[in-house]
Design a protein around this motif. Structure first.
Motif, mmCIF file in Angstrom:
data_model
loop_
_atom_site.group_PDB
_atom_site.id
_atom_site.type_symbol
_atom_site.label_atom_id
_atom_site.label_comp_id
_atom_site.label_asym_id
_atom_site.label_seq_id
_atom_site.Cartn_x
_atom_site.Cartn_y
_atom_site.Cartn_z
ATOM 1 N N CYS A 1 0.857 -1.187 0.000
ATOM 2 C CA CYS A 1 0.000 0.000 0.000
ATOM 3 C C CYS A 1 0.895 1.239 0.000
ATOM 4 C CB CYS A 1 -0.923 0.007 1.211
ATOM 5 S SG CYS A 1 -1.890 1.513 1.305
ATOM 6 N N LEU A 2 0.938 1.931 -1.122
ATOM 7 C CA LEU A 2 1.882 3.040 -1.294
ATOM 8 C C LEU A 2 1.401 4.341 -0.677
ATOM 9 C CD1 LEU A 2 2.647 2.102 -4.960
ATOM 10 C CD2 LEU A 2 4.273 1.935 -3.060
ATOM 11 N N PHE A 3 0.068 4.490 -0.549
ATOM 12 C CA PHE A 3 -0.464 5.728 0.021
ATOM 13 C C PHE A 3 -1.781 5.447 0.707
ATOM 14 C CE2 PHE A 3 -2.741 9.737 0.167
ATOM 15 C CZ PHE A 3 -1.734 10.635 0.502
ATOM 16 N N ASP A 4 -1.914 5.957 1.925
ATOM 17 C CA ASP A 4 -3.179 5.858 2.651
ATOM 18 C C ASP A 4 -3.332 7.152 3.434
ATOM 19 O OD1 ASP A 4 -5.229 5.459 4.414
ATOM 20 O OD2 ASP A 4 -4.555 3.504 5.129
ATOM 21 N N ALA A 5 -4.314 7.970 3.004
ATOM 22 C CA ALA A 5 -4.492 9.306 3.589
ATOM 23 C C ALA A 5 -4.718 9.245 5.094
ATOM 24 C CB ALA A 5 -5.662 10.013 2.906
ATOM 25 N N PHE A 6 -5.132 8.074 5.619
ATOM 26 C CA PHE A 6 -5.477 7.979 7.038
ATOM 27 C C PHE A 6 -4.341 7.422 7.898
ATOM 28 C CE2 PHE A 6 -9.296 7.962 4.512
ATOM 29 C CZ PHE A 6 -10.013 8.991 5.106
ATOM 30 N N ARG A 7 -3.194 7.081 7.264
ATOM 31 C CA ARG A 7 -2.037 6.657 8.065
ATOM 32 C C ARG A 7 -1.357 7.897 8.628
ATOM 33 N NH1 ARG A 7 0.386 2.176 4.008
ATOM 34 N NH2 ARG A 7 1.229 3.998 2.961
ATOM 35 N N PRO A 8 -0.661 7.770 9.772
ATOM 36 C CA PRO A 8 0.057 8.937 10.306
ATOM 37 C C PRO A 8 1.050 9.491 9.268
ATOM 38 C CG PRO A 8 0.061 7.132 11.896
ATOM 39 C CD PRO A 8 -0.557 6.590 10.644
ATOM 40 N N GLU A 9 1.741 8.615 8.564
ATOM 41 C CA GLU A 9 2.585 9.056 7.450
ATOM 42 C C GLU A 9 1.969 8.431 6.194
ATOM 43 O OE1 GLU A 9 6.791 8.494 8.009
ATOM 44 O OE2 GLU A 9 7.212 8.898 5.908
ATOM 45 N N PRO A 10 1.165 9.233 5.442
ATOM 46 C CA PRO A 10 0.360 8.633 4.365
ATOM 47 C C PRO A 10 1.186 7.913 3.295
ATOM 48 C CG PRO A 10 -0.449 10.822 4.901
ATOM 49 C CD PRO A 10 0.847 10.648 5.636
ATOM 50 N N GLY A 11 2.308 8.525 2.886
ATOM 51 C CA GLY A 11 3.113 7.924 1.828
ATOM 52 C C GLY A 11 4.040 6.860 2.396
ATOM 53 N N LEU A 12 4.179 5.722 1.686
ATOM 54 C CA LEU A 12 5.082 4.665 2.152
ATOM 55 C C LEU A 12 6.544 5.093 1.992
ATOM 56 C CD1 LEU A 12 5.371 1.618 3.014
ATOM 57 C CD2 LEU A 12 5.602 1.117 0.574
ATOM 58 N N LEU A 13 6.827 5.857 0.940
ATOM 59 C CA LEU A 13 8.213 6.189 0.604
ATOM 60 C C LEU A 13 8.508 7.658 0.833
ATOM 61 C CD1 LEU A 13 8.196 4.086 -2.646
ATOM 62 C CD2 LEU A 13 9.575 3.596 -0.639
ATOM 63 N N ARG A 14 9.759 7.911 1.222
ATOM 64 C CA ARG A 14 10.226 9.292 1.414
ATOM 65 C C ARG A 14 11.288 9.613 0.372
ATOM 66 N NH1 ARG A 14 11.904 8.385 7.559
ATOM 67 N NH2 ARG A 14 9.862 7.814 8.424
ATOM 68 N N LEU A 15 11.465 10.900 0.137
ATOM 69 C CA LEU A 15 12.544 11.332 -0.751
ATOM 70 C C LEU A 15 13.856 10.721 -0.279
ATOM 71 C CD1 LEU A 15 11.826 15.152 -1.197
ATOM 72 C CD2 LEU A 15 11.480 13.335 -2.873
ATOM 73 N N GLY A 16 14.651 10.212 -1.205
ATOM 74 C CA GLY A 16 15.967 9.685 -0.849
ATOM 75 C C GLY A 16 15.960 8.209 -0.489
ATOM 76 N N ASP A 17 14.780 7.634 -0.239
ATOM 77 C CA ASP A 17 14.730 6.207 0.074
ATOM 78 C C ASP A 17 15.300 5.391 -1.088
ATOM 79 O OD1 ASP A 17 13.607 6.524 2.538
ATOM 80 O OD2 ASP A 17 11.577 5.940 1.958
ATOM 81 N N THR A 18 15.906 4.250 -0.723
ATOM 82 C CA THR A 18 16.374 3.312 -1.740
ATOM 83 C C THR A 18 15.301 2.244 -1.918
ATOM 84 O OG1 THR A 18 18.659 3.684 -1.119
ATOM 85 C CG2 THR A 18 18.196 1.654 -2.313
ATOM 86 N N VAL A 19 15.018 1.920 -3.162
ATOM 87 C CA VAL A 19 13.997 0.907 -3.451
ATOM 88 C C VAL A 19 14.640 -0.245 -4.211
ATOM 89 C CG1 VAL A 19 11.888 0.432 -4.778
ATOM 90 C CG2 VAL A 19 12.080 2.551 -3.454
ATOM 91 N N ARG A 20 14.267 -1.461 -3.815
ATOM 92 C CA ARG A 20 14.743 -2.661 -4.487
ATOM 93 C C ARG A 20 13.515 -3.504 -4.821
ATOM 94 N NH1 ARG A 20 17.306 -7.248 -2.503
ATOM 95 N NH2 ARG A 20 16.893 -6.670 -0.350
ATOM 96 N N PHE A 21 13.470 -3.997 -6.060
ATOM 97 C CA PHE A 21 12.345 -4.851 -6.462
ATOM 98 C C PHE A 21 12.786 -6.311 -6.384
ATOM 99 C CE2 PHE A 21 11.492 -0.842 -8.748
ATOM 100 C CZ PHE A 21 10.194 -0.595 -8.320
ATOM 101 N N VAL A 22 11.934 -7.152 -5.795
ATOM 102 C CA VAL A 22 12.208 -8.595 -5.761
ATOM 103 C C VAL A 22 10.961 -9.317 -6.297
ATOM 104 C CG1 VAL A 22 13.751 -8.428 -3.764
ATOM 105 C CG2 VAL A 22 11.315 -8.884 -3.394
ATOM 106 N N ARG A 23 11.191 -10.561 -6.687
ATOM 107 C CA ARG A 23 10.062 -11.342 -7.188
ATOM 108 C C ARG A 23 9.175 -11.756 -6.013
ATOM 109 N NH1 ARG A 23 10.669 -13.968 -12.387
ATOM 110 N NH2 ARG A 23 12.919 -13.819 -12.201
ATOM 111 N N ALA A 24 7.872 -11.526 -6.127
ATOM 112 C CA ALA A 24 6.951 -11.925 -5.059
ATOM 113 C C ALA A 24 6.926 -13.440 -4.980
ATOM 114 C CB ALA A 24 5.550 -11.393 -5.360
ATOM 115 N N SER A 25 6.961 -13.953 -3.738
ATOM 116 C CA SER A 25 6.966 -15.414 -3.612
ATOM 117 C C SER A 25 5.528 -15.919 -3.639
ATOM 118 C CB SER A 25 7.660 -15.824 -2.321
ATOM 119 O OG SER A 25 7.140 -15.061 -1.257
#
Lengths: 213, 323
Positions: A189-213
């Motif tokens: 869930c990348l964004f939820d307006a009702f979470r304390p921090e709505p966006g999952l990602l912040r500027l500068g974060d490193t992202v890695r993609f893996v194959r879903a098991s």
């Protein structure tokens, strides 16, 4: 050469792009953005890809003075060293979830499997957040996968779609039109307006993609 | 409590929008015609940016289930409270069982229904505005449907004359001949051909049916062309930004616009004129006029000062009301 353009009377767009994306420039954009946001006369800023939109209130603030301030601040800005977090994104690649995988593979002159490997091999960085709530522009895409966006956008791309376009990678935080190419699907869930921090990602974060098991 | 009697996918709860969430990618949102929403709130002695209903799909009808002081402002619509016809930009008290009916505008495009105390919906990310794309804000993040019941936030009742009241001078609306909007040059302005820059200001652009809270697509006889091909990085954009996609026909970004974009930008509509655009009907001509930044700042400050004057006039009028 950095340019500062008007964005209406209450906005300024600092454009520091100089050919290819520059990581050092991006870190200076973040630093300048953070410094500006600490000021009472700034309404908000939107860091873009090697550029920065600055918004203020022209009723109270003189735009010409703000332009001078922005230029000075930019000149003195040093590259931001913000702590980076690593976020791992599980992806179901190809098939019904990745309808453009074959197209991207042909463009890159790779097999579909090699295309997936190339996408997973990247260490991506969240350069900017925008367009829609929680959408991240990820830099660090393998240049072989830098397929241009579609000529005409799809009217509906599903939430969770893992996409590439215009040299960037991204993920759809909500179902929306998009001209990017779809490689797979994540259930984060990348964004939820009702979470304390709505966006999952912040500027500068490193992202890695893996194959879903 | 008020009950919505007519459904549509377009009538939404709006206040002045989210001023500090764009960095998260959340649209600014808020009333397309802030002056009209603000006017209604002033008549009801509410804070200027209190949430009301933005109406773009007509007829719109509500039934009052409790005594409710309300105002209808903005577009010039035939408005009735049961059998009583209400003048433009008017506040009055509705009694339980009465029906308010707002029909298609004679002039303008958006009407606002405000209630004393404001609509009691939760603030999300700093505003009560409905964000249809994000699916949050307003009533459950969606447009108002038939059968929806809305409560008013608690507020001391205000006394209004039985026949209601309003100012003799309603909010200005664009004339049928077209909407004049003032613009400032934007980032890629100088990369357009000299002919395109001339066309931009001399042509009568027509507002197409692709006009919603995200953006207004315009159509003209000629196209706007760049002197060279540009490949822009994604950058922040504001409501009012006039983008020119490769087809050469301008799109004006409105309140629910994406926060970032990549198309070349020829100009930005100044804030005071955005509300005039929002009241422009499909098929009407739109004319752009470039001004200087100093003139734009002056217009914005004049607008703010006019609003203060309006607030003072209404407040004075309220002390003179005869019951």
């Amino acid at each position: 050469m950095t340019r500062i353009h008007m964005a209406g009377a209450s906005g300024l767009l600092l454009d520091a792009a100089d050919g290819a994306f520059n990581d050092m420039t991006q870190r200076r954009i973040w630093a300048t953005s953070r410094e500006l946001n600490a000021r009472a006369d700034i309404v908000q800023t939107i860091p873009g890809v090697n550029n920065l939109l600055v918004m203020f209130d022209a009723v109270k603030t003189d735009p010409a003075a703000m332009e001078t301030l922005l230029r000075d601040m930019w000149t003195q800005a040093s590259a931001d060293e913000i702590p980076t977090r690593e976020i791992v994104v599980p992806v179901a690649y190809g098939g019904i979830f990745g309808e453009d995988l074959a197209l991207v593979a042909r463009f890159a002159n790779l097999t579909e499997e090699e295309t997936i490997e190339a996408h997973m091999a990247g260490r991506y960085s969240v350069a900017a957040i925008g367009a829609m709530a929680g959408f991240v522009y990820l830099t660090g895409l393998d240049p072989r996968l830098a397929i241009p966006r579609r000529d005409s956008p799809r009217l509906r791309v599903e939430e969770g779609a893992v996409v590439i376009g215009g040299g960037h990678a991204g993920m759809m935080p909500c179902t929306s039109p998009s001209g990017w190419h779809i490689l797979g699907r994540t259930n984060l869930c990348l964004f939820d307006a009702f979470r304390p921090e709505p966006g999952l990602l912040r500027l500068g974060d490193t992202v890695r993609f893996v194959r879903a098991s | 409590m008020i009950e919505i009697l007519t459904g549509s996918s377009l009538n939404t709860i709006q206040d002045f929008g989210r001023r500090h969430a764009m960095a998260m990618g959340v649209a600014q949102g808020g009333a397309m015609d802030r002056l009209a929403l603000g006017y209604g709130n002033l008549l009801l002695d509410n804070p200027l940016d209190t949430a009301g209903i933005e109406i773009v799909f007509f007829p719109f009808r509500v039934r009052f289930h409790a005594e409710t002081s309300f105002a209808v402002t903005g577009a010039d619509c035939p408005v009735t409270l049961d059998d009583l016809t209400l003048p433009r930009d008017w506040a009055i008290t509705g009694r339980p069982g009465q029906t308010l009916s707002i029909r298609a505008p004679r002039q303008g495009a958006r009407a606002y229904l405000t209630v004393r105390g404001g609509l009691d919906v939760p603030a999300v990310l700093g505003a009560r505005s409905t964000d249809l794309k994000g699916g949050f804000g307003g009533l459950e993040g969606r447009a108002l449907q038939k059968g929806d019941r809305l409560t008013c936030a608690p507020a001391a009742s205000i006394r209004l004359p039985a026949a209601g009241y309003g100012l003799s001078r309603p909010c200005p609306l664009p004339s049928a001949e077209g909407t004049q909007v003032r613009v400032l040059p934007a980032a890629e302005h100088d990369i357009f051909t000299p002919e395109s820059l001339k066309t931009f200001q001399t042509a009568a652009w027509t507002l197409t049916p692709s006009a919603n809270r995200m953006g207004y697509r315009l159509e003209g006889q000629e196209t706007l062309m760049l002197t060279r091909k540009l490949n822009l990085f994604s950058h922040g954009i504001l409501p009012g930004t006039v983008q020119v996609p490769p087809a050469g026909q301008p799109i004006i970004q409105m309140m629910d616009a994406n926060t970032c974009g990549g198309y070349p930008k020829i100009a930005t509509v100044i804030e005071p004129d955005l509300r005039l655009l929002s009241q422009t009907g499909v098929g009407a001509p739109v004319h752009f006029r470039e001004i200087t930044r100093d003139d734009a700042v002056q217009a914005i400050r004049q607008d703010a000062s006019d609003l203060r004057t309006l607030a003072a006039e209404i407040s004075k009028l309220r002390t003179q009301l005869v019951f």
